[in-house]
Write an enzyme that holds these catalytic residues in place. Sequence first.
Site, PDB file in Angstrom:
ATOM      1  N   GLY A  68      37.902  43.827  40.486  1.00 30.22           N
ATOM      2  CA  GLY A  68      37.911  43.025  41.814  1.00 30.22           C
ATOM      3  C   GLY A  68      39.327  43.612  42.635  1.00 30.22           C
ATOM      4  O   GLY A  68      39.334  43.208  43.615  1.00 30.22           O
ATOM      5  N   SER A  70      41.077  46.942  41.795  1.00 29.71           N
ATOM      6  CA  SER A  70      41.429  48.049  41.647  1.00 29.71           C
ATOM      7  C   SER A  70      40.251  49.337  41.570  1.00 29.71           C
ATOM      8  O   SER A  70      39.071  48.722  41.190  1.00 29.71           O
ATOM      9  CB  SER A  70      42.123  48.380  40.311  1.00 29.71           C
ATOM     10  N   ASP A 187      42.459  36.473  30.757  1.00 29.12           N
ATOM     11  CA  ASP A 187      41.362  36.756  31.513  1.00 29.12           C
ATOM     12  C   ASP A 187      40.395  37.544  30.366  1.00 29.12           C
ATOM     13  O   ASP A 187      40.214  38.884  30.621  1.00 29.12           O
ATOM     14  CB  ASP A 187      41.747  37.636  32.732  1.00 29.12           C
TER      15      ASP A 187
END
Length: 334
Positions: A68, A70, A187
Amino acid sequence: MPAFQSLHISEPMGASSSRLSTPFLYFSAFLASIYTAFMSFFSRFKPSPVLTLNARRLRTVKPLGEGGFSFVYLVKDDAGSLFALKRVRVQLPEHEERLRKEIEAHKLVRSEHVVTLVDSMILKEGGSVVEGLLLLPFYEKGTVQDLIDRTPLNEFIPLKTILNLAVDVCAGLTAFHTQDPPLAFRDLKPANILISAEGHGVLMDLGSVSEARVKISSRREALALQELCAETATAPFRAPELFDPPSNGEIDERSDVWALGCTIYAMAYRNSPFDGSMTAAVSGRLSFPGRDPYGATFRALIESCTVTDWRVRPSISEVQERCRVLLETENGQV
Ligand SMILES: Nc1ncnc2c1ncn2[C@@H]1O[C@H](COP(=O)(O)OP(=O)(O)OP(=O)(O)O)[C@@H](O)[C@H]1O
Protein backbone atom coordinates in the site's frame (compact mmCIF):
# COMPACT_ATOMS: atom_id res chain seq x y z
CA MET A 1 -24.46 7.24 -26.56
CA PRO A 2 -20.98 5.70 -26.38
CA ALA A 3 -18.17 8.23 -26.84
CA PHE A 4 -16.91 6.41 -29.89
CA GLN A 5 -20.20 6.92 -31.78
CA SER A 6 -20.33 10.60 -30.93
CA LEU A 7 -16.97 11.16 -32.66
CA HIS A 8 -17.49 12.79 -35.99
CA ILE A 9 -14.50 11.86 -38.11
CA SER A 10 -14.07 14.35 -40.90
CA GLU A 11 -11.86 13.88 -43.91
CA PRO A 12 -8.33 15.08 -43.09
CA MET A 13 -6.71 17.73 -45.24
CA GLY A 14 -4.63 16.41 -48.07
CA ALA A 15 -5.86 14.83 -51.22
CA SER A 16 -3.70 11.73 -50.91
CA SER A 17 -5.48 10.37 -47.79
CA SER A 18 -7.71 7.53 -48.81
CA ARG A 19 -11.15 6.91 -47.21
CA LEU A 20 -10.08 3.45 -46.01
CA SER A 21 -6.97 4.62 -44.09
CA THR A 22 -8.59 7.58 -42.29
CA PRO A 23 -10.39 5.65 -39.49
CA PHE A 24 -7.25 3.59 -39.07
CA LEU A 25 -5.12 6.75 -38.65
CA TYR A 26 -7.52 8.19 -36.10
CA PHE A 27 -7.64 4.91 -34.23
CA SER A 28 -3.80 4.73 -34.19
CA ALA A 29 -3.62 8.29 -32.90
CA PHE A 30 -6.18 7.41 -30.24
CA LEU A 31 -4.15 4.35 -29.16
CA ALA A 32 -0.94 6.38 -29.17
CA SER A 33 -2.45 9.04 -26.90
CA ILE A 34 -3.69 6.36 -24.46
CA TYR A 35 -0.24 4.76 -24.49
CA THR A 36 1.45 8.13 -23.83
CA ALA A 37 -0.90 8.93 -20.95
CA PHE A 38 -0.42 5.44 -19.50
CA MET A 39 3.39 5.61 -19.77
CA SER A 40 3.63 9.11 -18.32
CA PHE A 41 1.52 8.05 -15.34
CA PHE A 42 3.49 4.89 -14.60
CA SER A 43 6.92 6.35 -15.37
CA ARG A 44 6.54 8.36 -12.15
CA PHE A 45 6.85 5.10 -10.23
CA LYS A 46 9.30 3.41 -12.58
CA PRO A 47 12.73 3.01 -11.04
CA SER A 48 15.71 4.40 -12.89
CA PRO A 49 17.83 1.46 -14.08
CA VAL A 50 20.83 2.53 -11.97
CA LEU A 51 20.38 4.15 -8.60
CA THR A 52 22.88 5.28 -6.00
CA LEU A 53 22.12 4.60 -2.37
CA ASN A 54 24.81 6.25 -0.25
CA ALA A 55 28.00 4.55 -1.48
CA ARG A 56 26.25 1.74 -3.38
CA ARG A 57 25.37 1.67 -7.07
CA LEU A 58 22.31 -0.51 -7.58
CA ARG A 59 20.92 -1.86 -10.80
CA THR A 60 17.25 -2.81 -10.91
CA VAL A 61 16.70 -6.42 -11.95
CA LYS A 62 12.90 -6.77 -11.65
CA PRO A 63 9.93 -5.76 -9.50
CA LEU A 64 9.33 -8.05 -6.50
CA GLY A 65 6.14 -6.77 -5.01
CA GLU A 66 4.00 -3.84 -4.17
CA GLY A 67 2.34 -2.79 -0.95
CA GLY A 68 0.00 0.00 0.00
CA PHE A 69 2.94 2.31 0.64
CA SER A 70 5.77 1.11 -1.53
CA PHE A 71 7.24 -0.70 -4.49
CA VAL A 72 9.88 -3.37 -3.87
CA TYR A 73 12.51 -4.25 -6.50
CA LEU A 74 15.18 -6.89 -6.82
CA VAL A 75 18.45 -4.98 -7.27
CA LYS A 76 22.07 -5.94 -7.82
CA ASP A 77 25.14 -4.05 -6.59
CA ASP A 78 28.46 -3.73 -8.45
CA ALA A 79 29.77 -6.86 -6.69
CA GLY A 80 26.81 -8.84 -8.05
CA SER A 81 25.05 -9.25 -4.66
CA LEU A 82 21.28 -9.25 -4.77
CA PHE A 83 19.09 -7.14 -2.44
CA ALA A 84 15.48 -6.09 -2.14
CA LEU A 85 15.07 -2.33 -2.48
CA LYS A 86 11.93 -0.90 -0.94
CA ARG A 87 10.99 2.49 -2.40
CA VAL A 88 8.54 4.22 -0.11
CA ARG A 89 6.50 7.03 -1.64
CA VAL A 90 6.07 10.07 0.57
CA GLN A 91 3.15 12.28 -0.38
CA LEU A 92 1.71 13.18 3.02
CA PRO A 93 3.23 14.01 6.43
CA GLU A 94 1.89 10.67 7.79
CA HIS A 95 3.83 8.81 5.05
CA GLU A 96 7.03 10.50 6.22
CA GLU A 97 6.25 9.63 9.83
CA ARG A 98 5.65 5.99 8.89
CA LEU A 99 8.93 5.89 6.96
CA ARG A 100 10.93 7.36 9.83
CA LYS A 101 9.27 4.97 12.29
CA GLU A 102 10.12 2.03 10.04
CA ILE A 103 13.82 3.00 9.89
CA GLU A 104 13.87 3.70 13.65
CA ALA A 105 12.28 0.31 14.44
CA HIS A 106 14.95 -1.43 12.34
CA LYS A 107 17.65 0.31 14.36
CA LEU A 108 16.10 -0.64 17.71
CA VAL A 109 15.29 -4.28 17.10
CA ARG A 110 17.89 -6.91 16.29
CA SER A 111 16.88 -10.53 15.82
CA GLU A 112 17.58 -13.24 13.30
CA HIS A 113 13.78 -13.36 12.91
CA VAL A 114 13.44 -9.70 11.94
CA VAL A 115 14.71 -8.55 8.56
CA THR A 116 17.94 -6.52 8.70
CA LEU A 117 18.04 -3.04 7.24
CA VAL A 118 21.28 -3.06 5.22
CA ASP A 119 21.13 0.64 4.37
CA SER A 120 18.62 3.44 3.98
CA MET A 121 18.33 6.89 2.49
CA ILE A 122 15.74 9.64 2.59
CA LEU A 123 15.37 11.62 -0.64
CA LYS A 124 14.33 15.26 -0.56
CA GLU A 125 13.17 17.66 -3.25
CA GLY A 126 12.98 21.36 -2.47
CA GLY A 127 13.45 20.65 1.22
CA SER A 128 10.59 18.14 1.42
CA VAL A 129 10.94 14.40 1.78
CA VAL A 130 9.64 12.69 -1.37
CA GLU A 131 10.87 9.12 -1.08
CA GLY A 132 12.56 6.66 1.26
CA LEU A 133 14.90 3.91 0.09
CA LEU A 134 15.30 0.84 2.27
CA LEU A 135 17.85 -1.76 1.25
CA LEU A 136 17.07 -5.24 2.59
CA PRO A 137 18.50 -8.72 2.11
CA PHE A 138 16.70 -10.53 -0.71
CA TYR A 139 14.60 -13.53 0.33
CA GLU A 140 14.29 -15.76 -2.68
CA LYS A 141 11.56 -17.93 -1.16
CA GLY A 142 9.25 -14.94 -0.73
CA THR A 143 6.69 -14.72 2.04
CA VAL A 144 4.40 -17.06 3.99
CA GLN A 145 1.56 -15.62 1.86
CA ASP A 146 3.42 -16.87 -1.24
CA LEU A 147 3.72 -20.29 0.43
CA ILE A 148 -0.06 -20.32 1.08
CA ASP A 149 -0.79 -19.23 -2.49
CA ARG A 150 1.52 -21.89 -3.93
CA THR A 151 -0.12 -24.71 -1.93
CA PRO A 152 -2.62 -26.56 -4.16
CA LEU A 153 -6.24 -26.14 -3.04
CA ASN A 154 -6.63 -29.80 -2.13
CA GLU A 155 -3.44 -29.89 -0.04
CA PHE A 156 -2.48 -28.57 3.40
CA ILE A 157 0.79 -27.04 4.61
CA PRO A 158 2.30 -29.66 6.96
CA LEU A 159 1.70 -29.04 10.67
CA LYS A 160 5.45 -29.11 11.37
CA THR A 161 6.07 -26.34 8.83
CA ILE A 162 3.32 -24.19 10.35
CA LEU A 163 4.58 -24.72 13.90
CA ASN A 164 8.23 -24.10 13.01
CA LEU A 165 7.28 -20.85 11.30
CA ALA A 166 5.07 -19.90 14.27
CA VAL A 167 7.98 -20.49 16.70
CA ASP A 168 10.18 -18.21 14.54
CA VAL A 169 7.50 -15.51 14.37
CA CYS A 170 7.17 -15.68 18.18
CA ALA A 171 10.94 -15.12 18.44
CA GLY A 172 10.69 -12.14 16.08
CA LEU A 173 7.76 -10.64 18.00
CA THR A 174 9.59 -11.20 21.31
CA ALA A 175 12.35 -8.90 20.05
CA PHE A 176 9.73 -6.09 19.85
CA HIS A 177 7.79 -6.97 23.00
CA THR A 178 10.92 -7.01 25.17
CA GLN A 179 12.02 -3.47 24.25
CA ASP A 180 11.84 -0.83 26.94
CA PRO A 181 9.15 0.47 26.54
CA PRO A 182 7.64 -2.58 24.78
CA LEU A 183 6.91 -2.24 21.08
CA ALA A 184 4.10 -3.92 19.14
CA PHE A 185 4.54 -5.04 15.54
CA ARG A 186 0.90 -4.11 14.79
CA ASP A 187 0.68 -5.53 11.25
CA LEU A 188 1.47 -9.23 11.51
CA LYS A 189 0.08 -11.27 8.61
CA PRO A 190 1.37 -13.98 6.25
CA ALA A 191 2.42 -11.33 3.67
CA ASN A 192 4.75 -9.77 6.26
CA ILE A 193 6.70 -12.93 7.07
CA LEU A 194 9.61 -13.71 4.76
CA ILE A 195 10.95 -17.25 4.46
CA SER A 196 14.74 -17.65 4.62
CA ALA A 197 16.73 -20.06 2.45
CA GLU A 198 16.73 -22.48 5.42
CA GLY A 199 12.94 -22.18 5.78
CA HIS A 200 12.89 -19.88 8.81
CA GLY A 201 10.31 -17.15 9.35
CA VAL A 202 11.59 -13.55 9.36
CA LEU A 203 9.37 -10.53 10.09
CA MET A 204 9.41 -7.69 7.58
CA ASP A 205 7.59 -4.39 6.97
CA LEU A 206 8.20 -2.52 10.21
CA GLY A 207 6.16 0.49 9.12
CA SER A 208 3.36 -0.10 11.64
CA VAL A 209 5.59 -0.72 14.70
CA SER A 210 4.42 1.41 17.65
CA GLU A 211 4.70 1.66 21.40
CA ALA A 212 2.67 -1.32 22.56
CA ARG A 213 1.18 -0.08 25.82
CA VAL A 214 -1.27 2.70 25.21
CA LYS A 215 -3.30 4.23 28.04
CA ILE A 216 -6.62 5.58 26.82
CA SER A 217 -8.63 7.88 29.00
CA SER A 218 -11.24 9.44 26.70
CA ARG A 219 -13.45 8.65 23.73
CA ARG A 220 -11.38 11.08 21.65
CA GLU A 221 -8.16 9.15 22.36
CA ALA A 222 -9.93 5.87 21.61
CA LEU A 223 -11.09 7.21 18.23
CA ALA A 224 -7.60 8.51 17.40
CA LEU A 225 -6.14 5.04 18.05
CA GLN A 226 -8.92 3.41 16.04
CA GLU A 227 -8.18 5.73 13.10
CA LEU A 228 -4.43 5.07 13.26
CA CYS A 229 -4.96 1.31 13.32
CA ALA A 230 -7.44 1.49 10.43
CA GLU A 231 -4.54 2.82 8.33
CA THR A 232 -1.73 0.66 9.64
CA ALA A 233 -3.07 -2.75 10.73
CA THR A 234 -4.51 -5.04 8.03
CA ALA A 235 -8.20 -5.54 8.86
CA PRO A 236 -8.61 -9.37 8.82
CA PHE A 237 -5.66 -9.66 11.23
CA ARG A 238 -6.56 -6.63 13.39
CA ALA A 239 -7.34 -7.31 17.06
CA PRO A 240 -10.76 -6.30 18.41
CA GLU A 241 -9.22 -3.76 20.83
CA LEU A 242 -7.66 -1.96 17.82
CA PHE A 243 -11.02 -1.94 16.01
CA ASP A 244 -12.86 -0.67 19.07
CA PRO A 245 -10.41 0.64 21.68
CA PRO A 246 -11.69 1.12 25.22
CA SER A 247 -12.44 4.72 26.26
CA ASN A 248 -10.84 4.07 29.59
CA GLY A 249 -8.18 1.40 29.73
CA GLU A 250 -4.82 0.23 28.43
CA ILE A 251 -4.00 -1.96 25.46
CA ASP A 252 -0.73 -3.83 25.11
CA GLU A 253 1.49 -5.99 22.89
CA ARG A 254 -1.02 -8.86 22.94
CA SER A 255 -2.74 -7.36 19.87
CA ASP A 256 0.15 -9.14 18.07
CA VAL A 257 -0.87 -12.43 19.69
CA TRP A 258 -4.34 -12.07 18.13
CA ALA A 259 -2.73 -11.42 14.71
CA LEU A 260 -0.49 -14.45 15.25
CA GLY A 261 -3.56 -16.64 15.92
CA CYS A 262 -5.11 -15.38 12.66
CA THR A 263 -1.79 -15.95 10.83
CA ILE A 264 -1.50 -19.53 12.10
CA TYR A 265 -5.13 -20.10 11.05
CA ALA A 266 -4.36 -18.67 7.58
CA MET A 267 -1.34 -20.97 7.18
CA ALA A 268 -3.63 -23.92 7.93
CA TYR A 269 -6.86 -22.92 6.17
CA ARG A 270 -5.63 -20.27 3.66
CA ASN A 271 -7.40 -17.16 5.03
CA SER A 272 -7.77 -15.29 8.29
CA PRO A 273 -10.74 -16.59 10.32
CA PHE A 274 -12.12 -13.03 10.34
CA ASP A 275 -13.42 -11.15 7.32
CA GLY A 276 -11.94 -7.77 8.29
CA SER A 277 -15.11 -6.33 9.77
CA MET A 278 -15.27 -4.99 13.30
CA THR A 279 -18.33 -7.20 13.97
CA ALA A 280 -16.42 -10.38 13.16
CA ALA A 281 -13.35 -9.44 15.24
CA VAL A 282 -15.33 -8.25 18.25
CA SER A 283 -17.48 -11.42 18.21
CA GLY A 284 -14.27 -13.51 18.16
CA ARG A 285 -16.27 -16.43 16.77
CA LEU A 286 -14.01 -18.95 15.09
CA SER A 287 -15.13 -21.68 12.77
CA PHE A 288 -12.93 -24.46 11.45
CA PRO A 289 -13.37 -26.32 8.17
CA GLY A 290 -14.97 -29.77 8.37
CA ARG A 291 -11.94 -31.32 6.67
CA ASP A 292 -9.17 -30.58 9.16
CA PRO A 293 -5.96 -32.61 9.35
CA TYR A 294 -4.45 -30.65 12.24
CA GLY A 295 -6.29 -31.83 15.35
CA ALA A 296 -7.94 -30.41 18.47
CA THR A 297 -4.74 -29.23 20.23
CA PHE A 298 -3.81 -27.14 17.21
CA ARG A 299 -7.29 -25.61 17.06
CA ALA A 300 -7.08 -24.87 20.81
CA LEU A 301 -3.79 -23.02 20.20
CA ILE A 302 -5.51 -20.72 17.69
CA GLU A 303 -8.49 -20.27 20.03
CA SER A 304 -6.21 -19.21 22.88
CA CYS A 305 -4.58 -16.51 20.72
CA THR A 306 -7.90 -15.10 19.55
CA VAL A 307 -9.53 -14.55 22.93
CA THR A 308 -11.31 -11.22 22.50
CA ASP A 309 -10.38 -9.90 25.95
CA TRP A 310 -6.69 -9.05 25.50
CA ARG A 311 -6.18 -8.98 29.27
CA VAL A 312 -6.58 -12.77 29.40
CA ARG A 313 -4.82 -13.52 26.10
CA PRO A 314 -1.49 -15.38 26.54
CA SER A 315 1.83 -13.58 26.13
CA ILE A 316 4.00 -14.27 23.10
CA SER A 317 6.37 -16.43 25.19
CA GLU A 318 3.44 -18.58 26.35
CA VAL A 319 2.30 -19.07 22.75
CA GLN A 320 5.84 -19.94 21.69
CA GLU A 321 6.02 -22.57 24.44
CA ARG A 322 2.69 -24.08 23.36
CA CYS A 323 3.93 -24.26 19.76
CA ARG A 324 7.15 -25.97 20.92
CA VAL A 325 5.21 -28.55 22.94
CA LEU A 326 2.95 -29.29 19.95
CA LEU A 327 6.00 -29.56 17.73
CA GLU A 328 7.68 -32.03 20.09
CA THR A 329 4.50 -34.13 20.14
CA GLU A 330 4.42 -33.99 16.35
CA ASN A 331 8.10 -35.03 16.20
CA GLY A 332 7.29 -37.94 18.54
CA GLN A 333 9.57 -36.68 21.31
CA VAL A 334 6.99 -37.03 24.10
N1 LIG B 1 13.41 -8.60 1.41
C1 LIG B 1 12.52 -9.05 0.53
N2 LIG B 1 12.79 -10.13 -0.24
C2 LIG B 1 11.88 -10.58 -1.13
N3 LIG B 1 10.66 -10.00 -1.36
C3 LIG B 1 10.34 -8.90 -0.65
C4 LIG B 1 11.25 -8.38 0.34
N4 LIG B 1 10.67 -7.29 0.91
C5 LIG B 1 9.47 -7.15 0.31
N5 LIG B 1 9.26 -8.10 -0.62
C6 LIG B 1 8.05 -8.24 -1.47
O1 LIG B 1 7.44 -6.95 -1.62
C7 LIG B 1 6.09 -6.93 -1.12
C8 LIG B 1 5.76 -5.57 -0.48
O2 LIG B 1 6.64 -5.29 0.61
P1 LIG B 1 6.18 -4.57 1.96
O3 LIG B 1 5.12 -5.41 2.65
O4 LIG B 1 7.39 -4.24 2.75
O5 LIG B 1 5.50 -3.26 1.39
P2 LIG B 1 4.39 -2.30 2.09
O6 LIG B 1 4.11 -1.19 1.12
O7 LIG B 1 4.88 -1.89 3.43
O8 LIG B 1 3.17 -3.32 2.18
P3 LIG B 1 1.81 -3.25 3.02
O9 LIG B 1 0.85 -2.47 2.19
O10 LIG B 1 1.43 -4.72 3.13
O11 LIG B 1 2.12 -2.66 4.35
C9 LIG B 1 6.04 -8.12 -0.17
O12 LIG B 1 4.74 -8.65 -0.03
C10 LIG B 1 7.01 -9.13 -0.82
O13 LIG B 1 6.33 -9.86 -1.84
